[in-house]
Design a protein around this motif. Structure first.
Motif, short mmCIF file in Angstrom:
data_model
loop_
_atom_site.label_atom_id
_atom_site.label_comp_id
_atom_site.label_asym_id
_atom_site.label_seq_id
_atom_site.Cartn_x
_atom_site.Cartn_y
_atom_site.Cartn_z
N ASP A 201 0.81 -1.21 0.00
CA ASP A 201 0.00 0.00 0.00
C ASP A 201 0.84 1.26 0.00
N TYR A 202 2.09 1.17 0.36
CA TYR A 202 2.95 2.35 0.40
C TYR A 202 3.60 2.65 -0.95
N TYR A 203 3.36 1.79 -1.93
CA TYR A 203 4.06 1.91 -3.19
C TYR A 203 3.11 2.01 -4.38
N ILE A 204 3.59 2.69 -5.40
CA ILE A 204 2.98 2.64 -6.71
C ILE A 204 3.63 1.47 -7.44
N ILE A 205 2.80 0.66 -8.06
CA ILE A 205 3.30 -0.47 -8.83
C ILE A 205 3.00 -0.24 -10.30
N GLY A 206 3.99 -0.49 -11.12
CA GLY A 206 3.82 -0.27 -12.55
C GLY A 206 4.23 -1.47 -13.37
N TRP A 207 3.65 -1.53 -14.55
CA TRP A 207 4.05 -2.53 -15.55
C TRP A 207 4.79 -1.84 -16.67
N PHE A 208 5.92 -2.42 -17.03
CA PHE A 208 6.77 -1.93 -18.10
C PHE A 208 7.04 -3.08 -19.05
N ARG A 209 7.46 -2.75 -20.24
CA ARG A 209 7.81 -3.81 -21.20
C ARG A 209 8.96 -3.35 -22.08
N GLN A 210 9.69 -4.33 -22.56
CA GLN A 210 10.81 -4.05 -23.44
C GLN A 210 10.79 -5.05 -24.58
N ALA A 211 10.56 -4.53 -25.77
CA ALA A 211 10.57 -5.36 -26.97
C ALA A 211 11.99 -5.44 -27.51
N PRO A 212 12.28 -6.46 -28.29
CA PRO A 212 13.64 -6.60 -28.83
C PRO A 212 14.06 -5.36 -29.61
N GLY A 213 15.22 -4.85 -29.27
CA GLY A 213 15.76 -3.69 -29.97
C GLY A 213 15.14 -2.37 -29.60
N LYS A 214 14.27 -2.37 -28.61
CA LYS A 214 13.60 -1.14 -28.22
C LYS A 214 13.88 -0.83 -26.74
N GLU A 215 13.61 0.42 -26.38
CA GLU A 215 13.78 0.83 -25.00
C GLU A 215 12.62 0.33 -24.14
N ARG A 216 12.89 0.20 -22.86
CA ARG A 216 11.84 -0.19 -21.93
C ARG A 216 10.83 0.95 -21.80
N GLU A 217 9.57 0.60 -21.78
CA GLU A 217 8.53 1.61 -21.69
C GLU A 217 7.51 1.22 -20.62
N GLY A 218 7.03 2.24 -19.92
CA GLY A 218 5.97 2.02 -18.96
C GLY A 218 4.62 2.22 -19.62
N PHE A 219 3.64 1.39 -19.23
CA PHE A 219 2.35 1.54 -19.87
C PHE A 219 1.16 1.45 -18.91
N SER A 220 1.38 1.00 -17.70
CA SER A 220 0.28 0.96 -16.74
C SER A 220 0.82 0.99 -15.32
#
Length: 129
Positions: free
Chosen positions: A30-49
């Motif tokens: 409860d003290y933290y924000i949790i996020g989902w990120f993804r990294q496709a081959p050859g691309k930078e990691r991105e946050g999306f949710s």
């Protein structure tokens, strides 16, 4: 020991669904924000949710809005990502991450990884026929 462990990845056909889980231990969810990120081959990691239980705020990037749903069960110390209508371009390694709620916001963490303190090791999602 602070830890995030992703699970639920795999191979799915276009249009299919998967549910990812992020099990957290060693800290109070409860003290933290949790996020989902993804990294496709050859691309930078991105946050999306990203999700914050303290104020109920949720952020989705346009690329997943309407298809993905983030949720959390504080009693189980787990954050979920329901992914529907999957596309080949969703293929990536998916990571969950945690940032302290007083340091960052759902939008800041997802857009720039601002305030991320902990990462999981990731789970691979492959969308292919």
């Amino acid at each position: 020991q602070l830890q995030l462990v992703e699970s639920g990845g795999g191979l799915v056909q276009p249009g299919g669904s998967l549910r990812l889980s992020c099990a957290v231990s060693g800290f109070i969810l409860d003290y933290y924000i949790i996020g989902w990120f993804r990294q496709a081959p050859g691309k930078e990691r991105e946050g999306f949710s990203c999700i914050s239980s303290s104020d109920g705020n949720i952020y989705y990037a346009d690329s997943v809005k309407g298809r993905f749903t983030i949720s959390r069960d504080n009693a189980k110390n787990t954050v979920y990502l329901q992914m529907n209508s999957l596309k080949p371009e969703d293929t990536a390694v998916y990571y969950c991450a945690a940032g302290y709620r007083s340091i960052t916001t759902v939008q800041a963490m997802c857009n720039s990884m601002f305030g991320v303190d902990y990462w999981g090791k990731g789970t691979l999602v492959t969308v292919s026929s």
